[in-house]
Scaffold this active site. Structure first.
Site, PDB file in Angstrom:
ATOM      1  N   ASP A 181       5.148   0.291  -0.127  1.00  0.00           N
ATOM      2  CA  ASP A 181       6.390   0.620  -0.836  1.00  0.00           C
ATOM      3  C   ASP A 181       6.132   0.786  -2.331  1.00  0.00           C
ATOM      4  O   ASP A 181       6.998   1.264  -3.053  1.00  0.00           O
ATOM      5  CB  ASP A 181       7.519  -0.406  -0.580  1.00  0.00           C
ATOM      6  N   SER A 221       3.860  -8.026   1.788  1.00  0.00           N
ATOM      7  CA  SER A 221       3.854  -7.034   0.712  1.00  0.00           C
ATOM      8  C   SER A 221       2.519  -7.036  -0.032  1.00  0.00           C
ATOM      9  O   SER A 221       1.489  -6.839   0.585  1.00  0.00           O
ATOM     10  CB  SER A 221       5.049  -7.286  -0.211  1.00  0.00           C
ATOM     11  N   ASP A 232       2.102  -2.842   2.347  1.00  0.00           N
ATOM     12  CA  ASP A 232       3.215  -2.296   3.139  1.00  0.00           C
ATOM     13  C   ASP A 232       3.745  -0.999   2.531  1.00  0.00           C
ATOM     14  O   ASP A 232       4.791  -0.495   2.942  1.00  0.00           O
ATOM     15  CB  ASP A 232       4.331  -3.316   3.373  1.00  0.00           C
ATOM     16  N   ASP A 279       0.296  -0.535  -1.975  1.00  0.00           N
ATOM     17  CA  ASP A 279       0.142  -1.937  -1.586  1.00  0.00           C
ATOM     18  C   ASP A 279       0.147  -2.023  -0.046  1.00  0.00           C
ATOM     19  O   ASP A 279       0.322  -1.001   0.627  1.00  0.00           O
ATOM     20  CB  ASP A 279       1.210  -2.813  -2.262  1.00  0.00           C
TER      21      ASP A 279
HETATM   22 MG    MG Z   1       5.205  -4.044  -0.906  1.00  0.00          MG
END
Ligand code: MG
Length: 446
Positions: free
Chosen positions: A245, A97, A243, A241
């Site tokens: 999300d 993440s 990934d 970020d």
């Molecule tokens: Mg993330």
């Protein structure tokens, strides 16, 4: 910080220290057994260690009889959607993440595309500790296939949302600076902006995994983006970020609005189109709550963690929700935090509003959040939180997640982190000085 964090939501560690190929493989095996040898979608962000961890995960899943659908580098929400569309038994997203470049990890997804909840995660953890996992015989090991259209399908699902008027957004010809931090957003955000007719100035748009700055999209990491927005005279800037999300916005003045504003704006927009309840986590800005209450919505607060919000949203049939760290959840598409969805809603909102992003932001209730932490060291988190309960017993308290102290126009939320050995202290008030004062008052109690 310990270099391996194992929790019910997955595993995260510094590669080569805490997180080794053996550990990744073991978790994948445990997850594969938990998923009963079913079909598993595997995606990853762009981290340089992603290919290595992917191979370990592959070995783990195949060895317990799972088939794999490998969808390559993609945002976490893309993997969530792919699990649903393939009717898979689950999914593994290889990502740490927002953590820095040396970290990687596994996020585990159930057959509904949602993260595993605490109970489900505990089952996987228990399996991972067993020495005698049921390995498949030589003729029962799984098969790996590659699928390269997951990102395009995610894009199509967004473009098809009823809320969007693509022509209207196109007419504005928004000039957008996008900082994808060389993460997985780089494979999707530019394509999305193109569909909306934006003139894009791309920063860090190669999915190389070589993050040019700390990849958490908080204001102190977005100085390059803010400067570029001003330099090219853009309508807005956006950052995701690794990934993808979480989404953060930068106004046309080059000011980072702070991630809390992303969700407040999205909630305001959705509730202007559709009424219904909203779920947000306990740390989310009061601005989001005020906006929802003003629209006549009932607001539910949950424990921090995407799965807690997602499950509450499903239970109450929420129209929108999410986490204040830039995590917009729109159930019309799926119950997961989705930065590309956040981008689409922001552009639509701005197109309808007609003014600038800073004007739109100014139309929201104004609060300042201060986020601080206490390193635990020898302190026991439960005992520390219990002491706070007693110290503040004379005030209005909420125990949804740790301890939350509620005052008239401010609040403070104190909880043990799920992913790091720290206690988070978050306070919000109408001004930064008041929020900081509230935070430091609490820190003196430890
Ligand atoms: Mg993330």
């Amino acid at each position: 910080m310990s270099s391996l964090m194992v929790s019910v939501s997955g595993v995260r560690g510094i590669v080569g220290e805490g997180l080794t190929p053996e550990i990744a493989m073991n978790f994948a095996q445990a997850f594969g057994v938990y998923a009963d040898g079913g079909k598993i979608v595997v995606g990853r962000d762009s981290r340089v260690t992603g290919a290595l961890i992917y191979k370990a995960v592959t070995a783990g899943l195949l060895s317990v009889g799972c088939d794999i659908i490998e969808i390559g580098i993609c945002p976490t929400p893309t993997a969530q959607l792919a699990v649903e569309s393939f009717k898979a038994a689950g999914g593994i997203m290889i990502t740490a993440s927002h953590n820095p470049i040396m970290w990687n990890g596994l996020k585990l997804l159930g057959p509904d595309g949602l993260f595993l909840d605490a109970e489900q995660g505990e089952k996987v953890l228990a399996l991972s500790r067993k020495q005698d996992l049921p390995f498949a015989a030589w003729d029962k090991i799984g098969v790996e296939v590659h699928y390269s259209h997951a990102v395009e399908e995610h894009l199509q699902a967004i473009v098809a949302l009823d809320y969007l008027d693509i022509d209207k957004i196109n007419q504005r010809r928004f000039k957008v600076v996008a900082d994808c931090v060389c993460g997985a957003g780089a494979v999707m955000v530019p394509l999305l902006l193109r569909k909306f007719g934006c003139e894009m100035v791309a920063l860090n748009a190669e999915p190389s995994g070589l993050f040019p700055h700390n990849p958490e999209p908080v204001p102190e990491n977005l100085t390059e983006l803010c400067d570029e927005v001003k330099r090219v005279d853009a309508d807005l800037g956006l950052a995701v970020d690794p990934d993808s999300d979480r989404l953060a916005l930068v106004s046309e003045k080059g000011e980072a609005l702070g991630e809390e504003r992303t969700l407040a704006l999205a909630v305001k927009y959705i509730l202007s189109r559709k009424s219904g309840p909203v779920a947000i986590n306990a740390s989310t800005s009061k601005a989001t709550e005020d906006v929802a209450l003003a629209a006549g919505s009932k607001v539910y607060r949950t424990k921090v963690g995407e799965i807690n919000v997602a499950k509450k949203m499903r239970e109450i049939d929420a129209v929108v929700g999410g986490e204040g760290n830039g995590g917009v959840i729109l159930p019309d598409i799926h119950l997961g935090r989705d930065a590309p969805v956040g981008i689409a809603l922001t552009l639509q909102h701005l197109a309808e509003f007609g003014g600038t992003l800073s004007e739109l932001n100014a139309s929201l209730p104004q609060y300042v959040i201060t986020k601080d932490k206490v390193q635990l060291g020898d302190i026991d988190s439960e005992a520390a939180l219990q002491k706070l309960r007693e110290d503040y017993a004379h005030e209005e308290l909420d125990f949804t997640d740790g301890v939350k102290i509620l005052r008239e126009n401010s609040w403070a939320h104190i909880r043990a982190s799920n992913t790091e050995p720290i206690i988070r202290v978050i306070a919000e008030a109408p001004t930064g000085a008041e929020a900081e004062q509230f935070c430091s008052e609490i820190k003196t109690r430890f």
